[in-house]
Design a protein around this motif. Structure first.
Motif, PDB file in Angstrom:
ATOM      1  N   UNK A 166      21.587  -1.904  12.637  1.00 55.63           N
ATOM      2  CA  UNK A 166      22.643  -2.374  13.538  1.00 55.63           C
ATOM      3  C   UNK A 166      22.040  -3.252  14.629  1.00 55.63           C
ATOM      4  N   UNK A 167      20.944  -2.782  15.226  1.00 53.48           N
ATOM      5  CA  UNK A 167      20.288  -3.554  16.288  1.00 53.48           C
ATOM      6  C   UNK A 167      19.749  -4.876  15.746  1.00 53.48           C
ATOM      7  N   UNK A 168      19.200  -4.839  14.519  1.00 53.21           N
ATOM      8  CA  UNK A 168      18.641  -6.059  13.934  1.00 53.21           C
ATOM      9  C   UNK A 168      19.727  -7.119  13.716  1.00 53.21           C
ATOM     10  N   UNK A 169      20.881  -6.702  13.203  1.00 54.94           N
ATOM     11  CA  UNK A 169      21.951  -7.668  12.953  1.00 54.94           C
ATOM     12  C   UNK A 169      22.570  -8.173  14.260  1.00 54.94           C
ATOM     13  N   UNK A 206      31.790 -16.980  15.437  1.00 52.97           N
ATOM     14  CA  UNK A 206      30.757 -16.218  14.735  1.00 52.97           C
ATOM     15  C   UNK A 206      30.996 -14.734  14.994  1.00 52.97           C
ATOM     16  N   UNK A 207      31.136 -13.951  13.919  1.00 50.66           N
ATOM     17  CA  UNK A 207      31.484 -12.534  14.076  1.00 50.66           C
ATOM     18  C   UNK A 207      30.549 -11.675  13.238  1.00 50.66           C
ATOM     19  N   UNK A 222      29.373 -12.320   9.409  1.00 51.68           N
ATOM     20  CA  UNK A 222      28.213 -11.631   8.837  1.00 51.68           C
ATOM     21  C   UNK A 222      28.600 -10.163   8.647  1.00 51.68           C
ATOM     22  N   UNK A 223      28.493  -9.680   7.408  1.00 52.16           N
ATOM     23  CA  UNK A 223      28.870  -8.293   7.115  1.00 52.16           C
ATOM     24  C   UNK A 223      27.666  -7.526   6.570  1.00 52.16           C
ATOM     25  N   UNK A 224      27.602  -6.257   6.917  1.00 55.78           N
ATOM     26  CA  UNK A 224      26.589  -5.358   6.353  1.00 55.78           C
ATOM     27  C   UNK A 224      27.236  -4.000   6.147  1.00 55.78           C
ATOM     28  N   UNK A 232      24.877  -7.175   2.038  1.00 55.57           N
ATOM     29  CA  UNK A 232      25.063  -8.127   3.119  1.00 55.57           C
ATOM     30  C   UNK A 232      25.909  -9.290   2.612  1.00 55.57           C
ATOM     31  N   UNK A 233      26.815  -9.784   3.463  1.00 51.64           N
ATOM     32  CA  UNK A 233      27.635 -10.938   3.116  1.00 51.64           C
ATOM     33  C   UNK A 233      27.651 -11.902   4.291  1.00 51.64           C
ATOM     34  N   UNK A 234      27.597 -13.185   3.975  1.00 49.01           N
ATOM     35  CA  UNK A 234      27.791 -14.235   4.981  1.00 49.01           C
ATOM     36  C   UNK A 234      28.923 -15.114   4.457  1.00 49.01           C
ATOM     37  N   UNK A 235      30.078 -15.022   5.106  1.00 49.90           N
ATOM     38  CA  UNK A 235      31.292 -15.702   4.639  1.00 49.90           C
ATOM     39  C   UNK A 235      31.618 -16.825   5.621  1.00 49.90           C
TER      40      UNK A 235
END
Length: 796
Positions: free
Chosen positions: A349-352, A370-371, A411-413, A427-430
């Motif tokens: 969580x901290x890294x993202x 950017x979310x 950015x999803x994780x 992980x997703x980057x949409x």
């Protein structure tokens, strides 16, 4: 008159196939051919046709040459296979040969194709004839064994045919019968093993042995023998056949030797390539020290608007070149198999959260939302390589922002699968960017390739980022992929298998704090669908009832419908850029409607500098929104009793503005040793800008003299210097110090591989900085060592 050769061509381009056929016919090769382009048509052609050779294109939308090669080999057909490719790259050729291709030809050099085809057809004819001869030979052996023998139970030779006598090197049968068979074996223990097999199974088949002939030479033989039993069930004798396989064993040895030579050549080629790229990286990084360092220092000085714009061009251009160098170096290391993933404890969580912070300015400059949507229930302690994981995400997010002109990047994780020892994270980057045309998607993960030529000119880049990302994901035990449509944006996604590590406490996620949110009803007001989705998801996961709307008018209408006497308090989360009404006006309206005690307003804005003092706003949060900051903000506004314990509240958001330098730095004496004038000048100015006391030396010997005087607390040592380099200098420092005072020495080098870092540490350095060194990295490095090693000087 010879029959025409039948050639199967796998190519999606009829024109490319025609060019290949013309090249062969011009060389005088009489042929017929059939072109296929899909797995189904190739499989059918292999089943129905009789082919002499296969030629396959390397890259096609629905099929690849390597996949075709695999299909051919799995079919059991022993056909020559030639790979034709438009991709110039040694790694492609090496990969093809490793997979079993017989040759590799570039489309730009089709003149080589006829030579390759003639050679492979000739070799195939020889191979076919050799196989036929071996078949006749084995048939003959089956009917009339080459060497026949019978032995007594004690190993005495009873009978032998002339072929066996000649094979073993004896002049006649009587001489042979005087010898014991065990004594003829080069390794008698192998004889005992064969006898044990016969005793167990009744027969030994194709047992390879070495026979020492009377004149001293050694013959390789293959033995098949069985036991013959008497009526009482005891072994009366052994009988069998012996075949001379010396020629085959010599051929195998030659083949193995040739394969080893090819492997050694490939490894040496990879080593030389990596060494060349590392040296090239060093030569480019050295002038980048001056370019990036000067731009960074100038940006901190008083400049006019035009001067600041030009300075930013210098700095950003230098950093872009540095990114290109790093991509090439990473690609080289991955191709050579020299990237080893670290295993470090970290919090995903901290890294993202830190990741999206680094892209906040770039997204804001383009007006992109950017979310971050991260599963806050992921294990709080993981063990892996956060640096390489961030590198993959950095590449995907940077591409998403680069190719998106307006809209959102999310950015999803999220956790996919949880086991006792590890967790699989997706992980997703949409993005809502330009998307990728269908015809270019098959080429996307090839090196030095972008979606189209015009894209490269418009957006820049090496085309290596996705290749590097794919190789790193593979090393992490995951898979990478994407869905995209031209003009409709893209979704790049990958999985990673990450070990569970030491649990890291997330104080802002204390269970007692989460329970406080049950009494909150939240309204999220923003016209960004991505932001609504993300914030609403967080609130739901924390147990807070919530609704998300696109405008202030909708929010006010919903508040009017609130039932009288509702005990739940209202949390209004308002985007400062709410289009239909002013954000502050909306905040006041909500406060008026809910009451200052019953309703709280949280405003999220793009920049900390954009916040304005207002009694209508209870708290401000900077975008992109961190879940930890949102959690802490809600807890501070609505927590009470045990919920509001100080240790449950996260640290305040980082302030990106300039900070006042710590006063204790002025007492720290830093010695900079570098033979390059530009490096010394930039390095000294950087240290001065950080308020460290600076002394410089232009050679290792001068630096040793200053260290001997005891006038420095910490040394920044360049590794590459004439006469005496940094490695020798630090060894001499350690020798002189012995077990007494330890001077902290930090290596400065333009080499940037893990091997270079290890070499520095092995030489006696305490730490390592890769050039060009940025101010923030320099400050963090020095502050860490000063606090850890020099507490006696770290005073105000």
């Amino acid at each position: 008159m010879s029959e025409p050769r039948h050639i199967l061509i796998l190519d999606d381009s009829p024109d490319d196939a025609e060019l290949s056929i013309r090249a062969l016919r011009r060389a005088g090769i009489d042929l017929t051919f059939q072109r296929v382009e899909t797995p189904e048509t190739m499989r059918k052609a292999l089943a129905e046709g009789t082919w002499d050779l296969v030629i396959a294109d390397y890259s096609m939308p629905r099929f690849t040459g390597l996949a075709a090669l695999k299909m051919l080999r799995e079919s059991g057909l022993d056909l020559p296979f030639i790979l034709v490719s438009g991709t110039v790259g040694e790694d492609v050729a090496v990969e093809a040969m490793k997979r079993g291709a017989d040759d590799y030809v570039l489309k730009s050099n089709l003149a080589r194709l006829p030579l390759a085809v003639e050679r492979e057809l000739r070799d195939a004819d020889v191979r076919v004839e050799r196989n036929r001869a071996e078949a006749r030979y084995r048939s003959l052996v089956d009917r009339v064994p080459v060497g026949l023998f019978s032995l007594s139970p004690k190993g005495a030779i009873l009978e032998a045919n002339p072929a066996l006598i000649e094979m073993l090197g004896f002049s006649d049968a009587d001489t042979l019968k005087q010898a014991k068979i065990r004594d003829l074996w080069l390794r008698p223990e192998e004889h005992d093993r064969a006898v044990a097999i016969i005793a167990s199974d009744g027969i030994v088949q194709n047992f390879e042995i070495e026979i020492r002939r009377p004149e001293g030479s050694v013959t390789w033989c293959e033995e098949t023998a069985r036991a013959v039993y008497d009526p009482a069930g005891k072994i009366s004798q052994y009988e069998g056949v012996l075949v001379d396989v010396t020629s085959r064993k010599l051929a195998e040895a030659e083949t193995n030797l040739a394969r080893d030579r090819v492997r050694d050549l490939a490894l040496e080629t990879a080593r030389l390539r990596s060494e060349f790229l590392a040296n090239m990286s060093h030569e480019i990084r050295t002038p980048l020290v001056g370019i990036i360092g000067t731009g960074e220092l100038l940006s901190r000085s008083t400049l006019t608007a035009e001067q600041r714009r030009l300075t930013e061009i210098i700095r950003s251009s230098g950093e872009l070149l540095l990114t290109v160098v790093n991509d090439i170096l990473d690609f080289s290391k991955l191709a050579a198999g020299r990237v080893v993933l670290e295993k470090l404890d970290f919090d995903l969580v901290d890294m993202t959260e830190n990741l999206i912070d680094t892209f906040a300015v770039a997204a804001r400059a383009k007006g992109i939302e950017l979310a971050l949507q991260v599963d806050v229930n992921l294990p709080p302690g993981l063990k892996g390589d956060p640096g390489r994981l961030s590198q993959v995400l950095n590449n995907l997010v940077a591409n998403a922002i680069k190719f998106t002109e307006h809209g959102d990047v999310i950015v999803r994780a999220k956790r996919v699968k949880d086991t006792v020892d590890d967790v699989i994270v997706r992980f997703e980057v949409v993005d809502t960017g330009i998307g990728i045309p269908y015809e270019m998607q098959a080429r996307l993960f090839q090196p030095f390739v972008q979606a189209e030529a015009s894209t490269n000119r418009r957006f820049g880049g090496t085309g290596l980022g996705l290749v590097i990302a794919a190789k790193l994901v593979e090393q992490m035990g995951g898979e990478i992929g994407f869905e995209s449509e031209s003009g409709q944006g893209s979704n790049f996604h990958f999985t990673a298998r990450i070990e569970k590590g030491t649990e890291i406490v997330r104080p802002w996620m204390a269970p007692t704090a989460v329970s406080c949110f049950n009494g909150i009803r939240a309204i999220v007001i923003t016209d960004s669908a991505a932001t609504r989705e993300v914030i609403s998801g967080y609130l739901s996961s924390w147990g807070s009832e919530n609704v998300a709307v696109a405008s202030g008018a909708e929010a006010l209408e919903m508040l009017k419908l609130e039932p009288a006497g509702n005990a739940k308090r209202i949390a209004a989360l308002i985007d400062e850029q709410t289009p239909d009404t002013g954000a502050l006006r909306l905040a006041r309206a909500i406060k008026d409607q809910c009451g200052p005690k019953h309703g709280k307003v949280i405003m999220f804005c793009a920049e900390t500098g954009g916040r304005s003092a207002s009694d209508a706003v209870d708290a401000w949060i900077t975008k992109p929104l961190r879940p930890s900051n949102l959690f802490s903000c809600l807890l501070e506004l609505f927590g009470d009793g045990d919920c509001a314990r100080p240790e449950t509240v996260a640290a305040a958001p980082r302030n990106p503005g300039p900070k006042e330098q710590p006063q204790w730095r002025k007492a720290v004496r830093v010695l900079l040793v570098d033979d390059n004038l530009v490096n010394r000048t930039i390095g000294a100015k950087q240290l001065c800008a950080l308020d460290y006391a600076v002394e410089v030396a232009d050679s290792a010997r001068q630096g040793l003299a200053i260290v001997a005087q005891g006038s420095c607390d910490l040394v920044l040592m360049d590794c590459e210097m004439p006469e005496m380099d940094g490695y020798e200098a630090v060894s001499e420092i350690r020798r002189r110090e012995g077990s007494t005072r330890h001077t902290v020495v930090i290596a400065l080098t333009a080499h940037a591989t893990a091997d270079d870092r290890a070499r520095c540490l092995d030489a006696g350095m305490d730490d390592y900085l890769s050039k060009p060194v940025k101010l923030q990295a320099l400050a963090e490095m020095l502050d860490t060592w000063v606090r850890g090693e020099h507490e006696h000087i770290a005073v105000s």
